[in-house]
Design a protein around this motif. Structure first.
Motif, PDB file in Angstrom:
ATOM      1  N   GLU A 108      26.731  38.453  36.745  1.00 56.42           N
ATOM      2  CA  GLU A 108      28.116  38.061  36.972  1.00 56.42           C
ATOM      3  C   GLU A 108      28.901  39.083  37.791  1.00 56.42           C
ATOM      4  O   GLU A 108      30.032  38.817  38.199  1.00 56.42           O
ATOM      5  N   ARG A 109      28.335  40.241  38.051  1.00 54.01           N
ATOM      6  CA  ARG A 109      29.137  41.348  38.598  1.00 54.01           C
ATOM      7  C   ARG A 109      29.495  41.154  40.060  1.00 54.01           C
ATOM      8  O   ARG A 109      30.590  41.522  40.481  1.00 54.01           O
ATOM      9  N   LYS A 110      28.586  40.585  40.839  1.00 57.67           N
ATOM     10  CA  LYS A 110      28.888  40.360  42.247  1.00 57.67           C
ATOM     11  C   LYS A 110      30.108  39.460  42.385  1.00 57.67           C
ATOM     12  O   LYS A 110      31.035  39.754  43.153  1.00 57.67           O
ATOM     13  N   ALA A 111      30.141  38.351  41.634  1.00 59.38           N
ATOM     14  CA  ALA A 111      31.280  37.439  41.672  1.00 59.38           C
ATOM     15  C   ALA A 111      32.556  38.151  41.220  1.00 59.38           C
ATOM     16  O   ALA A 111      33.651  37.924  41.764  1.00 59.38           O
ATOM     17  N   ALA A 112      32.434  39.044  40.232  1.00 58.00           N
ATOM     18  CA  ALA A 112      33.608  39.764  39.725  1.00 58.00           C
ATOM     19  C   ALA A 112      34.177  40.709  40.781  1.00 58.00           C
ATOM     20  O   ALA A 112      35.401  40.766  40.978  1.00 58.00           O
ATOM     21  N   PHE A 113      33.300  41.454  41.465  1.00 61.35           N
ATOM     22  CA  PHE A 113      33.776  42.368  42.506  1.00 61.35           C
ATOM     23  C   PHE A 113      34.494  41.600  43.617  1.00 61.35           C
ATOM     24  O   PHE A 113      35.545  42.031  44.116  1.00 61.35           O
ATOM     25  N   LEU A 114      33.935  40.459  44.016  1.00 61.94           N
ATOM     26  CA  LEU A 114      34.562  39.654  45.065  1.00 61.94           C
ATOM     27  C   LEU A 114      35.890  39.078  44.598  1.00 61.94           C
ATOM     28  O   LEU A 114      36.857  39.021  45.364  1.00 61.94           O
ATOM     29  N   LEU A 115      35.945  38.660  43.342  1.00 62.86           N
ATOM     30  CA  LEU A 115      37.176  38.101  42.793  1.00 62.86           C
ATOM     31  C   LEU A 115      38.289  39.144  42.767  1.00 62.86           C
ATOM     32  O   LEU A 115      39.442  38.866  43.125  1.00 62.86           O
ATOM     33  N   ILE A 116      37.956  40.357  42.352  1.00 64.00           N
ATOM     34  CA  ILE A 116      38.944  41.444  42.343  1.00 64.00           C
ATOM     35  C   ILE A 116      39.416  41.742  43.759  1.00 64.00           C
ATOM     36  O   ILE A 116      40.618  41.941  44.004  1.00 64.00           O
ATOM     37  N   GLY A 117      38.493  41.762  44.722  1.00 66.75           N
ATOM     38  CA  GLY A 117      38.868  42.013  46.108  1.00 66.75           C
ATOM     39  C   GLY A 117      39.801  40.948  46.657  1.00 66.75           C
ATOM     40  O   GLY A 117      40.776  41.251  47.347  1.00 66.75           O
ATOM     41  N   GLN A 118      39.518  39.677  46.352  1.00 66.88           N
ATOM     42  CA  GLN A 118      40.379  38.598  46.825  1.00 66.88           C
ATOM     43  C   GLN A 118      41.775  38.695  46.213  1.00 66.88           C
ATOM     44  O   GLN A 118      42.784  38.542  46.909  1.00 66.88           O
ATOM     45  N   ALA A 119      41.831  38.942  44.914  1.00 66.96           N
ATOM     46  CA  ALA A 119      43.131  39.032  44.250  1.00 66.96           C
ATOM     47  C   ALA A 119      43.939  40.205  44.793  1.00 66.96           C
ATOM     48  O   ALA A 119      45.154  40.101  44.996  1.00 66.96           O
ATOM     49  N   THR A 120      43.266  41.326  45.029  1.00 68.93           N
ATOM     50  CA  THR A 120      43.958  42.504  45.566  1.00 68.93           C
ATOM     51  C   THR A 120      44.520  42.221  46.953  1.00 68.93           C
ATOM     52  O   THR A 120      45.633  42.643  47.283  1.00 68.93           O
ATOM     53  N   SER A 121      43.761  41.495  47.778  1.00 68.24           N
ATOM     54  CA  SER A 121      44.242  41.188  49.128  1.00 68.24           C
ATOM     55  C   SER A 121      45.460  40.278  49.078  1.00 68.24           C
ATOM     56  O   SER A 121      46.400  40.441  49.872  1.00 68.24           O
ATOM     57  N   LEU A 122      45.472  39.331  48.155  1.00 72.06           N
ATOM     58  CA  LEU A 122      46.620  38.422  48.045  1.00 72.06           C
ATOM     59  C   LEU A 122      47.880  39.144  47.593  1.00 72.06           C
ATOM     60  O   LEU A 122      48.959  38.960  48.162  1.00 72.06           O
ATOM     61  N   VAL A 123      47.762  39.973  46.549  1.00 73.67           N
ATOM     62  CA  VAL A 123      48.951  40.687  46.083  1.00 73.67           C
ATOM     63  C   VAL A 123      49.385  41.735  47.096  1.00 73.67           C
ATOM     64  O   VAL A 123      50.562  42.122  47.140  1.00 73.67           O
ATOM     65  N   GLY A 124      48.424  42.204  47.942  1.00 70.95           N
ATOM     66  CA  GLY A 124      48.788  43.138  49.004  1.00 70.95           C
ATOM     67  C   GLY A 124      49.690  42.507  50.046  1.00 70.95           C
ATOM     68  O   GLY A 124      50.428  43.208  50.743  1.00 70.95           O
ATOM     69  N   ILE A 125      49.638  41.183  50.168  1.00 66.61           N
ATOM     70  CA  ILE A 125      50.547  40.465  51.066  1.00 66.61           C
ATOM     71  C   ILE A 125      51.855  40.148  50.354  1.00 66.61           C
ATOM     72  O   ILE A 125      52.950  40.349  50.889  1.00 66.61           O
TER      73      ILE A 125
END
Length: 419
Positions: free
Chosen positions: A141-158
């Motif tokens: 499950e970790r690969k999906a988790a790392f990608l999910l965190i990256g996506q969420a971080t990019s959205l809140v960064g905007i």
């Protein structure tokens, strides 16, 4: 790493990860608001770049100085407890900052002291955060988790800077800082819900200093951590100087601040979109992917050094964002597969230390270089250096021979030699 056991959102089905994820997304939203709000709060008190520099340095200096010890602390204690405590301390510090700014009693020295506290605490929370996913989720499950965190971080960064700018313009920077303080407390409350068994700390030394020494010795024993982090130092110095400092200067004479802001936001879009594709990609040679990503991350320098247009620069930033997504995923998968759980935060802290200490190097060096050779030549020169460093790294078998197999992380079977 070939990961087939889980969908993109499947990590959220695990309660511990879900609580952690929600808390950290809220936390990142507040943090993405804080930089702009703090800058305007400082300028309202003392309209000088010097004052702002002191406040920013008050946070960054202890962050770098204590990062390696922070990794040892995060490995020594339960990471969820460490993060909870760090969020509480940072929430209190930011609440005091917000109160002083809103009440009109804030002075520069107040902000310097409070930011020094925040930077010191971040030196502990950063490696603790980076060591959480491998103890919250099974390997598949970790690969999906790392990608999910990256996506969420990019959205809140905007979203964060835009929301902060609105609050600063309407009701003042103190209220934006108050929102940031609240997000720390929300994150701490979510971490209360994370229930984990204590990890094996039978190899812990008698002191934090002993744990730090053991972590450094283990990094040397692995062989690839310090060379990889050294490359990261060079690339972070190039980006912090060539893009973050010199980029706005070039943009001011070409596409203006509005064009620069629009182009820069494309990087977050690149991070977000790339995650959908990376979920389907099998990574086997992580260091090759990392070095290629580092070079692509520097592509905006080519545009800044040749022909600057909003859309060309935005396209280069989008590609750079995709490269960052691949870079983060490759490094996280590499560390979680090759490093025992008890050493995770210390190894991540070594990488963080090299990365953060590089930023002021690039920021300080780029001005004199641009004055001597011209901004465009410096941008092109920085990109050439990036290519050369990546090319040299690709000749080092200690890096290129690393392979992801999908195996579970090793156990720390015996005391790490203190060499």
């Amino acid at each position: 790493m070939g990961t087939t056991g889980g969908t993109r959102l499947s990590p959220l089905a695990t309660p511990n990860f879900r609580y952690f994820f929600v808390g950290q997304v809220v936390n990142r939203l507040g943090s993405s608001m804080a930089g702009l709000a703090l800058a305007f709060a400082v300028l309202d008190i003392d309209d000088s770049a010097s004052a702002l520099g002191w406040v920013v340095a008050a946070s960054s200096i202890p962050m770098v100085v204590f990062m390696l010890l922070g990794g040892a602390i995060a490995d020594r204690l339960p990471r969820a407890v460490v993060l909870r405590g760090c969020n509480l301390v940072q929430g209190v510090a930011q609440s005091l900052t917000a109160f002083l700014v809103i009440s009109g009693h804030a002075e520069i020295w107040h902000l310097v002291v409070l930011q020094a506290v925040a930077g010191t605490v971040f030196a502990v929370s950063y490696p603790a955060f980076l060591g959480m996913v491998p103890i919250l989720l099974p390997v598949e499950e970790r690969k999906a988790a790392f990608l999910l965190i990256g996506q969420a971080t990019s959205l809140v960064g905007i979203l964060g800077p835009a929301l902060s700018g609105l609050l600063v313009a309407t009701i003042g920077p103190g209220w934006a800082l108050a929102v940031d303080a609240t997000t720390y407390l929300v994150a701490a409350s979510m971490l209360v819900l994370v229930r984990l068994p204590p990890g094996d700390r039978s190899q812990a030394r008698a002191s934090v200093i002993g744990d730090f020494a053991a972590g450094w010795a283990f990094a040397r024993q692995l062989g690839w951590v310090i060379p990889g982090a050294s490359c990261a130092l060079v690339f972070n110095a190039l980006v912090s100087g060539g893009i973050n400092v010199l980029g706005p200067v070039i943009a001011d004479d070409t596409i203006g601040s509005e064009g620069w802001g629009l182009a820069g936001s494309a990087q977050a879009v690149g991070v977000f979109v790339a995650a959908f594709f990376l979920a389907k990609v099998t990574l086997t040679r992580p260091m090759k992917a990392i070095m290629a990503s580092f070079v692509v991350w520097c592509v905006p320098m080519l545009v800044l050094g040749t022909h600057v247009s909003v859309w060309l620069l935005a396209a280069s930033f989008a590609v750079a964002g995709a490269a960052l997504s691949l870079l983060d995923l490759s490094w996280n998968l590499l560390v979680q597969e090759k490093v025992p759980e008890a050493m995770l935060s210390r190894i991540m802290a070594i990488d963080g230390f090299f990365s953060f200490v590089a930023m002021p190097i690039g920021q300080v060096a780029v001005g004199p270089l641009a004055g001597a050779f011209g901004a465009s030549r410096v941008e092109i020169g920085f990109f050439v250096v990036a290519v050369l460093v990546a090319g040299f790294a690709m000749t080092r078998r200690v890096l290129t021979d690393l392979t992801l197999t999908g195996a579970p992380p090793p156990e720390l079977a015996s005391r790490t030699p203190s060499r």
